[in-house]
Design a protein around this motif. Structure first.
Motif, short mmCIF file in Angstrom:
data_model
loop_
_atom_site.label_atom_id
_atom_site.label_comp_id
_atom_site.label_asym_id
_atom_site.label_seq_id
_atom_site.Cartn_x
_atom_site.Cartn_y
_atom_site.Cartn_z
N ASP A 33 38.01 42.27 40.17
CA ASP A 33 40.06 42.61 40.17
C ASP A 33 40.27 42.73 41.59
N VAL A 93 48.55 41.73 43.10
CA VAL A 93 48.49 39.84 42.48
C VAL A 93 48.65 39.44 41.45
N ARG A 94 49.31 38.39 40.81
CA ARG A 94 48.63 39.03 39.34
C ARG A 94 47.92 37.46 39.07
N ASP A 95 47.18 36.82 39.84
CA ASP A 95 46.50 35.91 39.63
C ASP A 95 46.14 35.70 40.45
N HIS A 113 44.35 42.74 41.50
CA HIS A 113 45.36 41.84 40.22
C HIS A 113 45.50 43.12 39.79
N ASP A 131 53.22 35.39 44.97
CA ASP A 131 53.38 35.88 43.91
C ASP A 131 54.76 36.74 44.60
N ARG A 141 49.28 43.51 37.66
CA ARG A 141 50.97 43.42 36.55
C ARG A 141 51.64 43.03 37.46
N GLU A 142 52.52 43.92 38.18
CA GLU A 142 53.13 44.60 39.21
C GLU A 142 53.57 43.49 40.82
N VAL A 143 53.61 43.46 41.26
CA VAL A 143 53.91 42.98 42.58
C VAL A 143 54.39 43.58 43.09
N SER A 164 45.62 33.38 43.90
CA SER A 164 45.81 33.96 45.59
C SER A 164 44.74 33.45 46.58
#
Ligand SMILES: [Fe+2]
Length: 327
Positions: free
Chosen positions: A48, A24-26, A67, A260, A69-71, A30
């Motif tokens: 993280d 997940v990005r954030d 955490h 996400d 960068r890619e979902v 989440s």
């Protein structure tokens, strides 16, 4: 379209689908969704990662949000019956030239990382740190009062091949969808280890990709309640499909998308399948009551969108048959 004879003595014993790790990005965003809205409990929180569980779960985690960068989906976890099963599993996957390693995984005992024939990343283990059971701490139950993880549902480019692979590992067919006509083809399968309708399901589509994780609630009213909560707390657009009752599995459901886009199903009221002579139920792909007993078709996003697995390039399915889609 061969339906296989159930395998009662598999090469190693899988108990159930137990957890999933999602990128997940954030983490804050989440956490607001999974904890503050849906009501999952936090077992641990690091810089993280977030480790979550339902109120009845003794396992430390059933959802890990990391955490990234890619979902993407990082791993699908299954609990095995014992340490010997883990060794048998490592032997079995190695003999099939599938990757095997034993990395250190927080809160889990010895963990085998491997993959199925299409590259879906699997995490097999027998022991996990135990958390306090919160089942009767009712004052701590929030949101949909999620009890536990129930199942994993994935797209596969070849339903028959995925079904054949997991059948050999002792997964038993409970329901299936096939095309009509002279040469019927499997379009979707529901496979179980723990004795309800499924631990793992496959749908024909661009894959492999994770379609959704199914989380069990103790009743229909928990699902109705979370609709009201989401509709009044800024999550209206996250409700993708339902509430409704599936034809397949008889389950009452609601599909939601996390911040996400990972899909979560709130799910209850399917049935027992432990009998050794329990026969699978066939559905026609053209039957509108297959998706929803009340007749409403699913939206196109439900058939097209899913979470990729990290490092795995999904491929188009061989079977071109299309389900009924809402306009
Ligand atoms: Fe599901």
């Amino acid at each position: 379209m061969p339906i296989r004879t159930a395998v009662f003595e598999p090469p190693f014993k899988i108990v159930r689908a137990s957890h999933v790790e999602l990128g997940v990005r954030d983490l804050g965003r989440s956490r607001a969704f999974y904890v503050d809205c849906l009501g999952l409990l936090v077992s641990d929180e690091t810089k993280d990662a977030l480790y979550l569980r339902g109120v009845e779960e003794r396992n430390h985690h059933s959802i890990v949000l990391r955490h990234a960068r890619e979902v993407e989906a990082h791993a699908l976890g299954y609990k095995l019956a014992g340490e010997e099963d883990l060794d048998r599993a490592a032997f079995w996957f190695t003999r099939r030239n599938l990757p095997t390693s034993f990395p250190d995984v927080p809160y889990q005992g010895r963990t085998l990382r491997t993959a199925d024939i299409f590259g879906m990343p699997l995490e097999l283990y027998a022991r996990m740190d135990q958390a306090e059971c919160m089942l009767q701490k009712y004052a701590a139950h929030r949101g949909a009062r999620i009890q536990r993880i129930d199942h994993l549902n994935c797209f596969t480019p070849d339903v028959q091949a995925s079904y054949d692979f997991y059948s050999e590992l002792g997964f038993r067919l409970t329901e299936y969808t096939e095309t009509d006509g002279g040469d019927p083809q499997l379009w979707a399968v529901w496979l179980q280890r723990k004795g309800n309708v499924h631990d793992l399901a496959f749908t024909n589509g661009l894959g492999p990709r994770l379609h959704h994780i199914g989380l069990w609630t103790s009743g229909v009213l928990d699902i109705i309640h979370i609709c009201d909560v989401m509709a009044s707390s800024g999550y209206l657009d996250n409700m993708e499909r339902g509430p409704g009752r599936h034809g397949i599995s008889n389950a009452f459901f609601l599909y939601v998308r996390d911040p996400d886009g990972h899909r979560v199903e709130l799910f209850t009221s399917d049935y027992l399948t432990v009998d050794p002579d329990h026969a699978p139920i066939r559905w026609s792909l053209a039957d509108p009551q297959r998706q929803t007993l009340w007749g409403q078709p699913a939206p196109a996003s439900w058939f097209n969108e899913g979470s990729a697995f990290s490092g795995v390039v999904p491929r188009e399915p061989a079977l071109a048959a299309r389900p009924i889609v809402a306009m």
